[in-house]
Motif scaffolding. Structure first.
Motif, PDB file in Angstrom:
ATOM      1  N   SER A  58       0.658  -1.379  -0.102  1.00 37.03           N
ATOM      2  CA  SER A  58       0.016   0.116  -0.005  1.00 37.03           C
ATOM      3  C   SER A  58       0.831   1.231  -0.117  1.00 37.03           C
ATOM      4  O   SER A  58       1.921   1.263   0.595  1.00 37.03           O
ATOM      5  N   LEU A  59       0.293   2.216  -0.779  1.00 33.12           N
ATOM      6  CA  LEU A  59       0.849   3.497  -0.441  1.00 33.12           C
ATOM      7  C   LEU A  59       0.593   4.552   0.546  1.00 33.12           C
ATOM      8  O   LEU A  59       0.748   5.473   0.831  1.00 33.12           O
ATOM      9  N   GLN A  60      -0.323   3.900   1.266  1.00 33.41           N
ATOM     10  CA  GLN A  60      -0.992   4.386   2.560  1.00 33.41           C
ATOM     11  C   GLN A  60      -0.783   3.469   3.666  1.00 33.41           C
ATOM     12  O   GLN A  60      -1.738   3.038   4.189  1.00 33.41           O
ATOM     13  N   PRO A  61       0.493   3.110   3.921  1.00 27.85           N
ATOM     14  CA  PRO A  61       0.601   1.863   4.950  1.00 27.85           C
ATOM     15  C   PRO A  61       0.237   2.159   6.292  1.00 27.85           C
ATOM     16  O   PRO A  61       0.383   3.289   6.922  1.00 27.85           O
ATOM     17  N   PRO A  62      -0.685   1.279   6.815  1.00 26.60           N
ATOM     18  CA  PRO A  62      -1.305   1.402   7.931  1.00 26.60           C
ATOM     19  C   PRO A  62      -0.343   1.326   9.232  1.00 26.60           C
ATOM     20  O   PRO A  62       0.193   0.169   9.273  1.00 26.60           O
ATOM     21  N   VAL A  63      -0.094   2.495  10.030  1.00 20.81           N
ATOM     22  CA  VAL A  63       0.590   2.118  11.134  1.00 20.81           C
ATOM     23  C   VAL A  63       0.374   2.608  12.424  1.00 20.81           C
ATOM     24  O   VAL A  63       0.822   2.660  13.552  1.00 20.81           O
ATOM     25  N   SER A  64      -1.075   2.900  12.743  1.00 19.72           N
ATOM     26  CA  SER A  64      -1.710   3.598  13.689  1.00 19.72           C
ATOM     27  C   SER A  64      -1.933   2.554  14.768  1.00 19.72           C
ATOM     28  O   SER A  64      -1.675   3.022  16.062  1.00 19.72           O
ATOM     29  N   LEU A 336       9.578   6.699  15.157  1.00 19.10           N
ATOM     30  CA  LEU A 336      10.035   6.960  13.590  1.00 19.10           C
ATOM     31  C   LEU A 336       9.242   6.164  12.750  1.00 19.10           C
ATOM     32  O   LEU A 336       9.390   6.592  11.303  1.00 19.10           O
ATOM     33  N   VAL A 337       8.606   5.169  13.071  1.00 19.66           N
ATOM     34  CA  VAL A 337       8.040   4.433  11.787  1.00 19.66           C
ATOM     35  C   VAL A 337       6.636   5.276  11.326  1.00 19.66           C
ATOM     36  O   VAL A 337       6.242   5.362  10.139  1.00 19.66           O
ATOM     37  N   ASP A 338       6.100   6.087  12.543  1.00 20.31           N
ATOM     38  CA  ASP A 338       5.022   6.784  12.184  1.00 20.31           C
ATOM     39  C   ASP A 338       5.457   7.959  11.240  1.00 20.31           C
ATOM     40  O   ASP A 338       4.952   8.441  10.369  1.00 20.31           O
ATOM     41  N   GLY A 339       6.848   8.489  11.574  1.00 20.94           N
ATOM     42  CA  GLY A 339       7.361   9.557  10.709  1.00 20.94           C
ATOM     43  C   GLY A 339       7.577   8.975   9.389  1.00 20.94           C
ATOM     44  O   GLY A 339       7.422   9.957   8.243  1.00 20.94           O
ATOM     45  N   ALA A 340       8.384   7.912   9.129  1.00 20.37           N
ATOM     46  CA  ALA A 340       8.490   7.427   7.899  1.00 20.37           C
ATOM     47  C   ALA A 340       7.116   7.124   7.037  1.00 20.37           C
ATOM     48  O   ALA A 340       6.909   7.637   5.839  1.00 20.37           O
TER      49      ALA A 340
END
Length: 358
Positions: A58-64, A336-340
């Motif tokens: 995905s170009l909108q990788p979910p990380v929340s 950092l994952v959120d930032g990426a």
């Protein structure tokens, strides 16, 4: 023609693990090159953004939705005096985590991550915590056997530990975007060092650290204990389950399974420190493609950790001289994952912002 035997749970999981999606990696890279900054100016964070796109497709990788899974296991080898702390501290710290008083509790909270404690092989029972919903029981045994006198566990129990971790990841996958590994088990740098020695081929003396703070005499003794365990058990580096059974730990097997299970559902896994890296090494030895879903949180102060990271071909996001475990380094790496992900999804390109390119 004879009917085919049904696949084992492990084999079914392995067959569900694929490399990162190359097309989404390419699309992510193309977009990142067009962002309003000098080319690749955010360095490793941009590499991570590409990985997130490839992992999730995905170009909108979910990380929340984040979950730190703390695997619990005791170790028979702790009786050899390889730790500054007695074995009962494992149980005490599990209660501390459940009360929210541990380092992982507060750091995960700041990172917006939930913490799940899983009893894979604790010496004691946690009935009250389980009934209160503060711990998940997947207990296989009450700690491992003393690996300096024979195998830490049976091969069957090694398989069960990995399967338990897979089950945890797969049961949570619909409600979790990104996993993080953690552990609690007094004495667990000793089996982790043994695992590092087996897979890297390096000398035990070059890999062994002070763990919870051993003095010079304690460090020398710890090295001798690990060397004795390796000589007695002769684990096979080409057989991850053999290594886990002979010189591993229940929580290390659970971590390996968590990583495998997450990868089977295309979920990124932030791998914490030394013990978690030992679990990742077991996972990668069982199914090499699982490496594509690992995000290395940090480089710890334990010398064996760097050796494992090199073997796993992983670059850590942080280097803070940490040596606690529990998943603390993974929690610190979560922002950092959120930032990426934010760079990929929220930042404007030159064309979108109307900014002239060089």
């Amino acid at each position: 023609m004879a009917p085919k035997e049904p696949l084992s749970f492990l084999e079914t999981t392995f067959r569900s693990i694929y490399p990162q999606d190359f097309d989404f990696r390419q699309q992510a890279e193309n977009r990142l090159k067009q962002l309003t900054m000098p080319l690749w100016a955010m360095g490793d964070l941009m590499d991570l953004a590409v990985d997130l796109a490839g992992m999730t497709g995905s170009l909108q990788p979910p990380v929340s939705r984040k979950k730190v899974v703390v695997m619990v296991g005791d170790h028979g080898v702790a009786a050899e005096g390889v730790s500054q702390y007695p074995a009962e501290v494992t149980t005490q710290m599990v209660h501390n985590i459940a009360r929210g008083g541990a380092a992982i509790s507060v750091l995960a909270d700041k990172a917006g991550a939930d913490v799940l404690v899983v009893d894979i092989g604790g010496r004691d029972d946690f009935t009250e915590l389980a009934e209160a919903g503060k711990i998940l029981s997947k207990k296989i045994g009450r700690g491992t056997a003393n690996m300096s006198y024979g195998p830490a566990m049976t091969r069957t129990h090694a398989v069960m530990a990995v399967e338990a971790g897979i089950e945890v990841a797969q049961s949570l996958a619909d409600e979790v975007d990104i996993f993080a590994t953690g552990e609690m088990g007094i004495g667990n740098t000793t089996p982790s060092t043994a695992i590092a020695a087996v897979f890297t081929g390096k000398k035990v003396s070059d890999l062994t650290g002070r763990g919870t703070g051993l003095d010079d005499a304690g460090l020398k003794h710890k090295i001798a204990v690990i060397e004795k365990a390796l000589a007695r058990n002769t684990p096979n580096a080409k057989e991850g389950l053999d290594v886990l059974a002979k010189v591993g730990g229940f929580e290390i097997g659970g971590i390996a399974g968590l990583i495998l299970g997450a990868a089977s559902r295309r979920k990124p896994v932030v791998v914490d420190g030394f013990i978690s890296a030992a679990g990742a090494m077991i996972a990668c030895s069982l199914e090499p493609f699982v490496r594509d879903y690992i995000i290395c949180a940090h480089r710890s102060a334990e010398p064996g950790h760097l050796a494992l990271l090199e073997k796993l071909q992983q670059r850590p996001l942080l280097d803070l001289n940490l040596r606690l475990g529990e998943g603390t380094g993974a929690a610190l790496a979560m922002p950092l994952v959120d930032g990426a992900a934010a760079l990929l999804t929220d930042m404007a390109t030159f064309a979108e912002a109307g900014v002239a390119q060089a």
